[in-house]
Design a protein around this motif. Sequence first.
Motif, PDB file in Angstrom:
ATOM      1  N   SER A   1       0.831  -1.446  -0.014  1.00 32.38           N
ATOM      2  CA  SER A   1      -0.019  -0.167  -0.045  1.00 32.38           C
ATOM      3  C   SER A   1       1.056   1.210   0.150  1.00 32.38           C
ATOM      4  CB  SER A   1      -1.095   0.164   1.112  1.00 32.38           C
ATOM      5  OG  SER A   1      -0.738  -0.840   2.077  1.00 32.38           O
ATOM      6  N   THR A   2       2.045   1.171   0.717  1.00 35.46           N
ATOM      7  CA  THR A   2       2.937   2.356   0.470  1.00 35.46           C
ATOM      8  C   THR A   2       3.281   2.623  -0.825  1.00 35.46           C
ATOM      9  OG1 THR A   2       3.822   1.573   2.699  1.00 35.46           O
ATOM     10  CG2 THR A   2       5.135   3.345   1.638  1.00 35.46           C
ATOM     11  N   ALA A   3       3.619   1.398  -1.483  1.00 39.14           N
ATOM     12  CA  ALA A   3       4.199   1.857  -3.054  1.00 39.14           C
ATOM     13  C   ALA A   3       3.154   2.515  -3.958  1.00 39.14           C
ATOM     14  CB  ALA A   3       4.732   0.547  -3.399  1.00 39.14           C
ATOM     15  N   ILE A   4       1.712   1.798  -3.562  1.00 38.67           N
ATOM     16  CA  ILE A   4       0.713   2.398  -4.192  1.00 38.67           C
ATOM     17  C   ILE A   4       0.471   3.875  -3.853  1.00 38.67           C
ATOM     18  CG2 ILE A   4      -1.905   2.298  -4.525  1.00 38.67           C
ATOM     19  CD1 ILE A   4      -1.743  -0.851  -3.975  1.00 38.67           C
ATOM     20  N   GLY A   5       0.677   4.192  -2.821  1.00 45.15           N
ATOM     21  CA  GLY A   5       0.747   5.570  -2.467  1.00 45.15           C
ATOM     22  C   GLY A   5       1.606   6.691  -2.971  1.00 45.15           C
ATOM     23  N   LEU A   6       2.776   5.920  -3.101  1.00 43.58           N
ATOM     24  CA  LEU A   6       4.010   6.699  -3.670  1.00 43.58           C
ATOM     25  C   LEU A   6       4.079   6.737  -5.084  1.00 43.58           C
ATOM     26  CD1 LEU A   6       6.608   5.578  -1.030  1.00 43.58           C
ATOM     27  CD2 LEU A   6       5.878   7.701  -1.245  1.00 43.58           C
ATOM     28  N   GLY A   7       3.288   5.971  -5.760  1.00 39.32           N
ATOM     29  CA  GLY A   7       3.409   6.021  -7.155  1.00 39.32           C
ATOM     30  C   GLY A   7       3.939   5.205  -8.067  1.00 39.32           C
ATOM     31  N   ALA A   8       4.478   4.026  -7.344  1.00 40.70           N
ATOM     32  CA  ALA A   8       4.998   2.806  -8.217  1.00 40.70           C
ATOM     33  C   ALA A   8       4.131   2.451  -9.181  1.00 40.70           C
ATOM     34  CB  ALA A   8       5.573   1.662  -7.036  1.00 40.70           C
ATOM     35  N   THR A   9       4.863   2.004 -10.187  1.00 43.30           N
ATOM     36  CA  THR A   9       4.310   1.535 -11.588  1.00 43.30           C
ATOM     37  C   THR A   9       4.156   0.135 -11.982  1.00 43.30           C
ATOM     38  OG1 THR A   9       6.342   1.776 -12.634  1.00 43.30           O
ATOM     39  CG2 THR A   9       5.083   3.617 -12.750  1.00 43.30           C
ATOM     40  N   TYR A  10       4.414  -0.692 -10.671  1.00 41.38           N
ATOM     41  CA  TYR A  10       4.465  -2.227 -11.051  1.00 41.38           C
ATOM     42  C   TYR A  10       4.388  -2.665  -9.399  1.00 41.38           C
ATOM     43  CZ  TYR A  10       5.281  -7.226 -12.590  1.00 41.38           C
ATOM     44  OH  TYR A  10       5.026  -8.529 -12.597  1.00 41.38           O
ATOM     45  N   ILE A  11       3.236  -3.176  -9.023  1.00 35.79           N
ATOM     46  CA  ILE A  11       3.179  -3.638  -7.707  1.00 35.79           C
ATOM     47  C   ILE A  11       2.549  -5.101  -7.503  1.00 35.79           C
ATOM     48  CG2 ILE A  11       2.196  -2.913  -5.330  1.00 35.79           C
ATOM     49  CD1 ILE A  11       1.851  -0.076  -6.428  1.00 35.79           C
ATOM     50  N   ALA A  12       3.403  -5.809  -6.941  1.00 38.52           N
ATOM     51  CA  ALA A  12       3.015  -7.267  -6.869  1.00 38.52           C
ATOM     52  C   ALA A  12       3.148  -7.624  -5.479  1.00 38.52           C
ATOM     53  CB  ALA A  12       3.590  -8.239  -7.828  1.00 38.52           C
ATOM     54  N   ARG A  13       2.480  -8.898  -5.059  1.00 38.40           N
ATOM     55  CA  ARG A  13       2.953  -9.605  -3.794  1.00 38.40           C
ATOM     56  C   ARG A  13       2.987 -11.091  -4.193  1.00 38.40           C
ATOM     57  NH1 ARG A  13      -0.466  -8.188   0.437  1.00 38.40           N
ATOM     58  NH2 ARG A  13       0.612  -6.492   1.364  1.00 38.40           N
ATOM     59  N   GLY A  14       3.869 -11.603  -3.543  1.00 40.35           N
ATOM     60  CA  GLY A  14       3.944 -13.241  -3.872  1.00 40.35           C
ATOM     61  C   GLY A  14       4.323 -13.905  -2.576  1.00 40.35           C
ATOM     62  N   PHE A  15       4.452 -15.108  -2.698  1.00 42.77           N
ATOM     63  CA  PHE A  15       4.706 -16.034  -1.724  1.00 42.77           C
ATOM     64  C   PHE A  15       5.774 -16.996  -1.960  1.00 42.77           C
ATOM     65  CE2 PHE A  15       3.158 -19.819   0.874  1.00 42.77           C
ATOM     66  CZ  PHE A  15       4.069 -19.650   1.799  1.00 42.77           C
ATOM     67  N   SER A  16       7.009 -16.986  -1.196  1.00 44.09           N
ATOM     68  CA  SER A  16       8.034 -17.990  -1.403  1.00 44.09           C
ATOM     69  C   SER A  16       7.326 -19.474  -1.702  1.00 44.09           C
ATOM     70  CB  SER A  16       9.176 -17.962  -0.189  1.00 44.09           C
ATOM     71  OG  SER A  16       8.762 -18.538   0.912  1.00 44.09           O
ATOM     72  N   GLY A  17       6.403 -19.781  -1.064  1.00 40.59           N
ATOM     73  CA  GLY A  17       6.131 -21.252  -1.201  1.00 40.59           C
ATOM     74  C   GLY A  17       5.423 -21.544  -2.169  1.00 40.59           C
ATOM     75  N   ASP A  18       5.156 -20.475  -3.131  1.00 43.22           N
ATOM     76  CA  ASP A  18       4.319 -20.740  -4.332  1.00 43.22           C
ATOM     77  C   ASP A  18       5.020 -20.226  -5.764  1.00 43.22           C
ATOM     78  OD1 ASP A  18       2.283 -20.903  -6.525  1.00 43.22           O
ATOM     79  OD2 ASP A  18       0.746 -19.755  -5.506  1.00 43.22           O
ATOM     80  N   LYS A  19       6.030 -20.915  -6.366  1.00 40.20           N
ATOM     81  CA  LYS A  19       6.712 -20.685  -7.084  1.00 40.20           C
ATOM     82  C   LYS A  19       5.720 -20.323  -8.775  1.00 40.20           C
ATOM     83  CE  LYS A  19      11.241 -22.337  -6.292  1.00 40.20           C
ATOM     84  NZ  LYS A  19      10.679 -23.560  -5.401  1.00 40.20           N
ATOM     85  N   LYS A  20       4.899 -21.276  -8.664  1.00 44.52           N
ATOM     86  CA  LYS A  20       4.118 -21.045  -9.989  1.00 44.52           C
ATOM     87  C   LYS A  20       3.486 -19.865 -10.219  1.00 44.52           C
ATOM     88  CE  LYS A  20       0.522 -23.976 -11.491  1.00 44.52           C
ATOM     89  NZ  LYS A  20      -0.516 -25.009 -11.255  1.00 44.52           N
ATOM     90  N   GLN A  21       3.362 -19.064  -8.964  1.00 49.28           N
ATOM     91  CA  GLN A  21       2.806 -17.723  -9.270  1.00 49.28           C
ATOM     92  C   GLN A  21       3.886 -16.701  -9.063  1.00 49.28           C
ATOM     93  OE1 GLN A  21       1.093 -15.493  -5.559  1.00 49.28           O
ATOM     94  NE2 GLN A  21      -0.251 -14.858  -6.642  1.00 49.28           N
ATOM     95  N   LEU A  22       4.781 -17.168  -8.400  1.00 42.27           N
ATOM     96  CA  LEU A  22       5.936 -16.185  -8.146  1.00 42.27           C
ATOM     97  C   LEU A  22       6.974 -16.152  -9.379  1.00 42.27           C
ATOM     98  CD1 LEU A  22       7.573 -14.253  -6.277  1.00 42.27           C
ATOM     99  CD2 LEU A  22       8.884 -16.293  -5.557  1.00 42.27           C
ATOM    100  N   VAL A  23       7.208 -17.075 -10.302  1.00 45.02           N
ATOM    101  CA  VAL A  23       8.190 -16.969 -11.486  1.00 45.02           C
ATOM    102  C   VAL A  23       7.569 -15.828 -12.327  1.00 45.02           C
ATOM    103  CG1 VAL A  23       9.229 -17.979 -13.295  1.00 45.02           C
ATOM    104  CG2 VAL A  23       9.212 -19.162 -11.161  1.00 45.02           C
ATOM    105  N   PRO A  24       6.267 -15.882 -12.888  1.00 42.62           N
ATOM    106  CA  PRO A  24       5.622 -15.011 -13.831  1.00 42.62           C
ATOM    107  C   PRO A  24       5.700 -13.599 -13.259  1.00 42.62           C
ATOM    108  CG  PRO A  24       4.330 -16.865 -13.528  1.00 42.62           C
ATOM    109  CD  PRO A  24       5.202 -16.988 -12.550  1.00 42.62           C
TER     110      PRO A  24
END
Lengths: 603, 351
Positions: B175-198
């Motif tokens: 949420s900090t990054a959204i507020g500051l204006g970042a242009t690509y914001i994602a969250r992942g989990f180390s235990g889920d590579k299928k989602q993380l790699v893309p």
Amino acid sequence: MKPTDVSKPDYFHKVVDCQWACPAHTDVPEYIRLIAQGRFSDAYMLNRESNVFPGILGRVCDRPCEPACRRGRVEDKPVAICRLKRVAADHRDDIRERLPRPPARTNGKKIALIGAGCASLTVANDLLPLGYEVTIFEALKDTGGLMRTNIPRFRLPPKVLDEEIGYILDMGAELKLNHRIDSLKALLDSGEFDAVFVGTGAPRGKELDLPGRQEADANVHIGIDWLESVAFEHIERIGEKVLIIGVGNTAMDCCRTSLRLGANDVKVMARKPRGFFKASDWELEDAEEENVEIVVNHSPKAFVLEDGKLVGMTFEVMEYKVDERGRIDRGTVVGETTLPCDDVILAIGQENAFPWIERDIGIEFNEWDCPVVDETTMMCTREGVFFGGDSAFGPKNIIWAVAHGHEAAISIHKYVSGEDLRDRLPHGMNLSTTKMGMHEWSYSNNYDPSERRLMPHVDLRERFKNIDIEVELGFTADQAIQEVERCLNCDIQTVFEAKLCIECDACIDICPVDCLTITANGPEDELRGRLSAPAENLEQALYVSEELPQTQRVMVKDEDLCVHCGLCAERCPTGAWDMQKSRLLIPYAADEAEPERRRARAG
Amino acid sequence: MSFIPKPKVTHPKLPRNALGLTERDYEGGVSTLCAGCGHDSITAALIQAVFELDIPPHMLGKMSGIGCSSKTPAYFVSQSHGFNSVHGRMPSVTTGANAANNELIYIGVSGDGDSLSIGMGQFAHVIRRNLNMCYIIENNGVYGLTKGQYSASADVGSKAKKGPANRQMPIDPVSTAIGLGATYIARGFSGDKKQLVPLIKGAIMHKGFALLDIISPCVTFNDHEGSTKSYAHTRQFYHHVIDADFIPPAEEIVADYEEGGAMPVELHDGSKIVFRKVDKHYDPTSRAAAFSFLRDSIRAGEIITGLLYIDEETGDMHDLSGSVDRPLAKIPYEELNPGRETLSKVMQRYR
């Protein structure tokens, strides 16, 4: 898939591919480890327990273990398992004190063993310590059977044979040399023996009935008979130009023996192209190193005589088609050629022959004129008569004969004790952790990238001077030290405890050969396709865990390429993976006789 | 940690990428982090991502500060460039590197301490500059290297290993990054590579600042019951809002996405990210929507993952400052330094 049931000994046994492939189930990784520790006598004794003749087999075994060796899947060449066995034998101390001893008094039961080859000797080895009175009948003037008569001395020195056969005879076997049994009926009728074991091998070399065969008889020899005559020094010379017909292991022995008896131009004539030879690759290599020419696609047609003497042989030149599945057709004749020669040796196979077994004594014979023998009990259709080695199911090899001998000994003990032959002790398995501390294992877990060591040979100029010169020198100490480290310790099993797993992926990330996957369960053929690397070796089972606690997925291990480096267990934060040494417990006659002994071994 | 290095032996059928390299060629040294650390899984995902993107190892710059997380660059792509900077100062060092050579691909690996405590100021300003880099926060809610104190991202009520619960409000990097204006914001989990790699692939190919907040459990100090950053807790409250598939430029999008659920966004180099939305109404190009959605989910105690916001329109630092396309590092000295005469002419203008 259902979770893998690792409580059955077969699952982890099959991971130890060399041991699984060995008919006698020699504990290969453990003896290699003992050699690595410099415990040569212990390595020898461990070998002897299962294969009885480590010194002999370390030179001439057909080594079914090596094509099976996992090392051959991650790089070109398997571990030199066979020649390491010789290292154990070469460097052992005097082990006679450690051999089993017969009891002070026999049990009064008499067993006849016909033939003094590897099968009979194994039976004697297993039964003598139990108190049996064993009599070995041998037609020839010396023991060893084909090990002595068919394997030339430059591959297997008589001293090695005498020593290892001596260990068994010294336990108190009665040996009757030059004593051919001409009638099984008479032996059985004498009532002298409580059981009879037939270990007479497959003694008849195949004949090649072509024009000119009879007339050329003086210079046409049957391979195994000729080798036997050489072994007993009845033959000491052969012509300069020799043709060997056939390209099996006997042919390799014939061509190399010829070179030592005066021949200087030896050709091995093969009907088929390379890749379809019966000889083992290493025996071919050894023959070609001695400048034996292997001529492919030549099918024998006739013997050529001049003035009643053999001067050559005519062959049809063949062409073959091989289909996409690697099968070869019957071939077409595309020409004809004649090669000059002084002698021809026929090495095109051998057969069983039982002229001395009467057909009316309750022993059933099959369509190939071989006795019908039960594959588990080794007993034929007449109770109390057992078979083993080549005489049981046709020509195989020494290590199979040893395996038969062990089984037959169990059956003989049960038969004589009035027990059910089929009620045999099953294989057992012990698993114990090799964890010594943090990242410390009681085995050498690092992968050594060294290539297979080459066996040093006696110089080509030296070796032909005398047929007694053993060609292979055996591994040097340095070579042995390097070769043992190539073993992948397949008996150190990766054992997984699903309920401890937190699915952190650490094991999957560290595995050097991509054999681990956490995924949703599914049917086997579908699951095999979507692992970290596709599991294409259908011979090797998948190790599937129970459901994992957090996501209900499963841990799947493809055992096929595992190098047993233990890094999965080192990286596992919860100890869900452990490296456990598996020890296969194979019951022998002594275990059947004393179940207590078996329990003691299981520790 | 391990005492033997990962053996060089490989699966004989290991696939090769366009450069003829295998995934093993993108490995680094053996990790000395605790066995089971989430950071090591992220390392493995990074290796897979750069392998699949066919990135030549020497075109990669690995940047980090201080902390367990900041050791990570030692564990992937040994044959690349790297800079291990002062605590919390990785954004500035990366800014300098990128200013000098905009051809390299920059992957910064930081942690919740390095970014949200000592480096918070640097973190805000690198977003402001929209520096073209992939910025990874290996977020475990704990100071592992100093033996387990709460970090700035620890949730209220999350228990320390010895029992007491955290009372201070956490800083949420997303949420900090959204507020500051970042242009690509994602969250992942180390235990889920299928989602993380893309997600990593998208972050690398995105032109501008890409923030990847990755929940990465600390097995030693923050994987117990009561922790809100443990493997078990993350898996329980884990919520895929959006899956993102990364599609390289040459490949066609194979249309097996459910109607209405898929939404392709083209990146500057022609590659695409296809969103597969679990919630059909979610619009990953609306900053306001992303922000309010995130606030609601925090209140509900859900751990929202996926690519939450993307903006391919805003230019990166070089675009904003109008610098030349050619990397400064490759401009010859004579051209880069116009000489005393030109300098005095320039100075004249200010007299």
